[in-house]
Design a protein around this motif. Structure first.
Motif, PDB file in Angstrom:
ATOM      1  N   ALA A 246     -22.264  39.742 -26.342  1.00  8.64           N
ATOM      2  CA  ALA A 246     -21.893  40.485 -26.445  1.00  8.64           C
ATOM      3  C   ALA A 246     -22.167  41.124 -24.781  1.00  8.64           C
ATOM      4  O   ALA A 246     -21.113  42.002 -24.501  1.00  8.64           O
ATOM      5  CB  ALA A 246     -21.235  42.035 -27.380  1.00  8.64           C
ATOM      6  N   ASP A 247     -23.432  41.491 -24.832  1.00 12.33           N
ATOM      7  CA  ASP A 247     -24.294  42.211 -23.834  1.00 12.33           C
ATOM      8  C   ASP A 247     -23.415  41.914 -22.532  1.00 12.33           C
ATOM      9  O   ASP A 247     -23.292  42.135 -21.743  1.00 12.33           O
ATOM     10  CB  ASP A 247     -26.018  42.779 -23.835  1.00 12.33           C
ATOM     11  CG  ASP A 247     -26.174  43.557 -25.094  1.00 12.33           C
ATOM     12  OD1 ASP A 247     -24.996  44.136 -25.713  1.00 12.33           O
ATOM     13  OD2 ASP A 247     -26.639  43.427 -25.537  1.00 12.33           O
ATOM     14  N   SER A 248     -24.065  40.483 -22.028  1.00 12.39           N
ATOM     15  CA  SER A 248     -23.884  40.011 -21.376  1.00 12.39           C
ATOM     16  C   SER A 248     -22.162  39.482 -21.176  1.00 12.39           C
ATOM     17  O   SER A 248     -22.092  39.496 -19.547  1.00 12.39           O
ATOM     18  CB  SER A 248     -24.292  38.223 -21.762  1.00 12.39           C
ATOM     19  OG  SER A 248     -25.901  38.600 -21.768  1.00 12.39           O
ATOM     20  N   SER A 249     -21.432  40.092 -21.876  1.00 15.06           N
ATOM     21  CA  SER A 249     -20.398  39.142 -21.992  1.00 15.06           C
ATOM     22  C   SER A 249     -19.160  40.134 -21.534  1.00 15.06           C
ATOM     23  O   SER A 249     -18.752  40.293 -20.263  1.00 15.06           O
ATOM     24  CB  SER A 249     -19.072  38.937 -23.287  1.00 15.06           C
ATOM     25  OG  SER A 249     -19.581  38.073 -23.832  1.00 15.06           O
ATOM     26  N   ALA A 250     -19.854  41.790 -21.535  1.00 10.29           N
ATOM     27  CA  ALA A 250     -19.087  42.914 -21.129  1.00 10.29           C
ATOM     28  C   ALA A 250     -19.967  43.260 -19.802  1.00 10.29           C
ATOM     29  O   ALA A 250     -19.607  43.458 -18.818  1.00 10.29           O
ATOM     30  CB  ALA A 250     -19.987  44.166 -22.378  1.00 10.29           C
ATOM     31  N   ALA A 251     -20.772  42.764 -19.229  1.00  7.55           N
ATOM     32  CA  ALA A 251     -22.068  42.926 -18.207  1.00  7.55           C
ATOM     33  C   ALA A 251     -20.212  42.195 -16.869  1.00  7.55           C
ATOM     34  O   ALA A 251     -21.181  41.957 -15.746  1.00  7.55           O
ATOM     35  CB  ALA A 251     -22.954  41.600 -17.675  1.00  7.55           C
TER      36      ALA A 251
ATOM     37  N   ALA B 142      -4.687  47.589 -29.368  1.00  8.80           N
ATOM     38  CA  ALA B 142      -4.754  48.202 -28.342  1.00  8.80           C
ATOM     39  C   ALA B 142      -5.011  48.170 -27.488  1.00  8.80           C
ATOM     40  O   ALA B 142      -5.948  47.492 -27.415  1.00  8.80           O
ATOM     41  CB  ALA B 142      -4.765  50.375 -28.435  1.00  8.80           C
ATOM     42  N   THR B 143      -5.209  48.615 -25.963  1.00 14.34           N
ATOM     43  CA  THR B 143      -5.470  48.828 -24.631  1.00 14.34           C
ATOM     44  C   THR B 143      -7.092  49.350 -24.716  1.00 14.34           C
ATOM     45  O   THR B 143      -7.403  50.792 -25.359  1.00 14.34           O
ATOM     46  CB  THR B 143      -4.996  48.837 -23.654  1.00 14.34           C
ATOM     47  OG1 THR B 143      -3.553  48.349 -23.348  1.00 14.34           O
ATOM     48  CG2 THR B 143      -6.412  49.019 -22.023  1.00 14.34           C
ATOM     49  N   VAL B 144      -8.278  48.152 -24.745  1.00 16.88           N
ATOM     50  CA  VAL B 144      -9.616  49.059 -24.104  1.00 16.88           C
ATOM     51  C   VAL B 144     -10.267  49.644 -23.289  1.00 16.88           C
ATOM     52  O   VAL B 144     -10.170  48.132 -22.366  1.00 16.88           O
ATOM     53  CB  VAL B 144     -10.952  48.097 -24.797  1.00 16.88           C
ATOM     54  CG1 VAL B 144     -12.114  48.508 -25.149  1.00 16.88           C
ATOM     55  CG2 VAL B 144     -10.276  47.603 -26.609  1.00 16.88           C
ATOM     56  N   THR B 145     -10.911  50.769 -22.629  1.00 18.19           N
ATOM     57  CA  THR B 145     -11.347  51.437 -21.818  1.00 18.19           C
ATOM     58  C   THR B 145     -12.610  51.062 -21.062  1.00 18.19           C
ATOM     59  O   THR B 145     -12.932  51.988 -22.257  1.00 18.19           O
ATOM     60  CB  THR B 145      -9.979  51.736 -20.759  1.00 18.19           C
ATOM     61  OG1 THR B 145      -8.705  51.538 -20.725  1.00 18.19           O
ATOM     62  CG2 THR B 145     -10.988  52.532 -19.774  1.00 18.19           C
ATOM     63  N   GLY B 146     -13.499  50.699 -20.270  1.00 17.70           N
ATOM     64  CA  GLY B 146     -14.936  50.838 -20.037  1.00 17.70           C
ATOM     65  C   GLY B 146     -15.614  49.836 -20.812  1.00 17.70           C
ATOM     66  O   GLY B 146     -15.695  49.211 -21.492  1.00 17.70           O
ATOM     67  N   ARG B 147     -16.443  49.488 -20.238  1.00 17.75           N
ATOM     68  CA  ARG B 147     -17.567  48.379 -20.617  1.00 17.75           C
ATOM     69  C   ARG B 147     -18.269  49.138 -21.580  1.00 17.75           C
ATOM     70  O   ARG B 147     -18.419  47.770 -22.479  1.00 17.75           O
ATOM     71  CB  ARG B 147     -18.753  48.627 -19.316  1.00 17.75           C
ATOM     72  CG  ARG B 147     -19.506  47.282 -19.457  1.00 17.75           C
ATOM     73  CD  ARG B 147     -20.564  46.363 -18.533  1.00 17.75           C
ATOM     74  NE  ARG B 147     -20.469  46.421 -16.893  1.00 17.75           N
ATOM     75  CZ  ARG B 147     -20.658  47.133 -15.895  1.00 17.75           C
ATOM     76  NH1 ARG B 147     -21.852  47.971 -16.643  1.00 17.75           N
ATOM     77  NH2 ARG B 147     -20.498  46.958 -14.817  1.00 17.75           N
ATOM     78  N   ALA B 148     -18.376  49.731 -22.541  1.00 18.00           N
ATOM     79  CA  ALA B 148     -19.139  49.884 -23.752  1.00 18.00           C
ATOM     80  C   ALA B 148     -18.234  49.383 -24.550  1.00 18.00           C
ATOM     81  O   ALA B 148     -18.533  48.827 -25.630  1.00 18.00           O
ATOM     82  CB  ALA B 148     -19.860  51.112 -23.665  1.00 18.00           C
ATOM     83  N   GLY B 149     -16.866  49.756 -24.306  1.00 19.57           N
ATOM     84  CA  GLY B 149     -15.518  49.485 -25.680  1.00 19.57           C
ATOM     85  C   GLY B 149     -15.417  48.161 -25.514  1.00 19.57           C
ATOM     86  O   GLY B 149     -15.084  48.100 -26.577  1.00 19.57           O
ATOM     87  N   ILE B 150     -15.646  47.471 -24.419  1.00 22.24           N
ATOM     88  CA  ILE B 150     -15.223  45.913 -24.331  1.00 22.24           C
ATOM     89  C   ILE B 150     -16.429  45.794 -25.022  1.00 22.24           C
ATOM     90  O   ILE B 150     -15.998  44.305 -25.810  1.00 22.24           O
ATOM     91  CB  ILE B 150     -14.960  45.443 -22.964  1.00 22.24           C
ATOM     92  CG1 ILE B 150     -14.256  46.598 -22.079  1.00 22.24           C
ATOM     93  CG2 ILE B 150     -15.422  44.402 -22.072  1.00 22.24           C
ATOM     94  CD1 ILE B 150     -14.089  46.334 -20.443  1.00 22.24           C
ATOM     95  N   ARG B 151     -17.675  45.757 -24.950  1.00 19.24           N
ATOM     96  CA  ARG B 151     -18.820  45.172 -25.292  1.00 19.24           C
ATOM     97  C   ARG B 151     -18.773  45.245 -27.263  1.00 19.24           C
ATOM     98  O   ARG B 151     -18.267  44.619 -27.872  1.00 19.24           O
ATOM     99  CB  ARG B 151     -19.980  45.827 -25.453  1.00 19.24           C
ATOM    100  CG  ARG B 151     -21.298  45.222 -25.906  1.00 19.24           C
ATOM    101  CD  ARG B 151     -22.421  46.284 -25.886  1.00 19.24           C
ATOM    102  NE  ARG B 151     -23.563  45.873 -26.544  1.00 19.24           N
ATOM    103  CZ  ARG B 151     -23.318  45.355 -28.601  1.00 19.24           C
ATOM    104  NH1 ARG B 151     -22.366  46.017 -28.296  1.00 19.24           N
ATOM    105  NH2 ARG B 151     -24.383  45.090 -28.772  1.00 19.24           N
TER     106      ARG B 151
END
Lengths: 168, 168
Positions: free
Chosen positions: B56-61, B75-84
């Motif tokens: 998940a870390d590399s995906s979010a990066a 629901a929509t997810v906003t921001g890299r931390a939430g996407i991780r």
């Protein structure tokens, strides 16, 4: 001679009109973005109106001839004629109602614009289908001065049913 | 005087280097598109690999700091931390498997690229979740020379369950 030199300079500077400083580039992109945002938002609102009015012809006319339409839970539809039928079919399946689009962001560069937004479908009085809402991403392309949809995808926020086969 | 005129002309023509003919513009856009297509397709394949590896870390990066992630049926997810977290949660829900992306088209202009493709998820041996596939549209933005995902939406081809309330 001074005159001739000035003429050459003026002609060459005029030919240079497209040369930009970084500041000019930023300003131009901002202006292009603003212009695209205004146009795309208006086209998008018009599409919501056509969908609400069950006007599949006018809805399809917002799409480029070879546009790609990617609704959830069904196969991709390619081309304006197929998109027209997809709109007619969706109306038949969902019944009368109002479609609302809320544009949340438009990014633009040159002839490309990307619109992100939310959709909300409100069934008409007497239509027992549930209201529904979700998100969309639309890729617009400026063709002969008009912004046309070339790629359109959306999905719903509402939870999916559990998968038919459990993991254990 | 002829020399001075030539110098002025050379200097001004040099300053004009950015001025394009329509043919040059077409060629530049083609080259920009090819370059973006290559970079975006590679980044997209890398993301599929990270998802398959439950990294998940590399995906979010691959996503911009303020990216907007729009999965179906949530629901929509906003921001890299939430996407991780969303990637970690999806892996927990779906179990082990291989994610494959097939890039179908990349349109690019300046720092904007739009990638359209298909995804296919194949459960690992022993994972009883069904395979699934669908389509996606990803808006990439070139930031400091690197193509980052700023907006990502996808959905499944598989039919939805009938709406909970019937029309009649």
């Amino acid at each position: 001679m001074r005159t001739r030199l000035s003429i050459v300079a003026v002609v060459l500077v005029a030919a240079c009109a497209k040369t930009e400083t970084p500041e000019q580039r930023t300003a131009r992109m901002q202006a292009e973005g603003d212009s695209a945002r205004t146009a795309v938002t208006a086209r998008s609102a018009a599409l919501a109106g056509f969908i609400s009015a069950n006007n599949a012809d006018s809805s399809a006319a917002i799409y480029a001839e070879d546009a790609v339409f990617m609704p959830p839970n069904m196969a991709t539809v390619t081309g304006r004629a197929g998109i027209r039928e997809a709109f007619a079919g969706m109306h038949q399946g969902m019944g009368a109602g109002q479609m609302h689009f809320t544009t949340q962001n438009v990014s633009a560069s040159g002839d490309i614009a990307v619109e992100r937004g939310r959709w909300h479908w409100q069934p008409a009085e007497g239509n027992r289908m549930p209201a529904d809402s979700g998100k969309y991403l639309v890729h617009w392309h400026r063709q002969g001065g008009t912004w046309m949809i070339v790629e359109d995808i959306f999905n719903a926020d509402t939870p999916a049913v559990p998968a038919p086969v459990s993991r254990r």
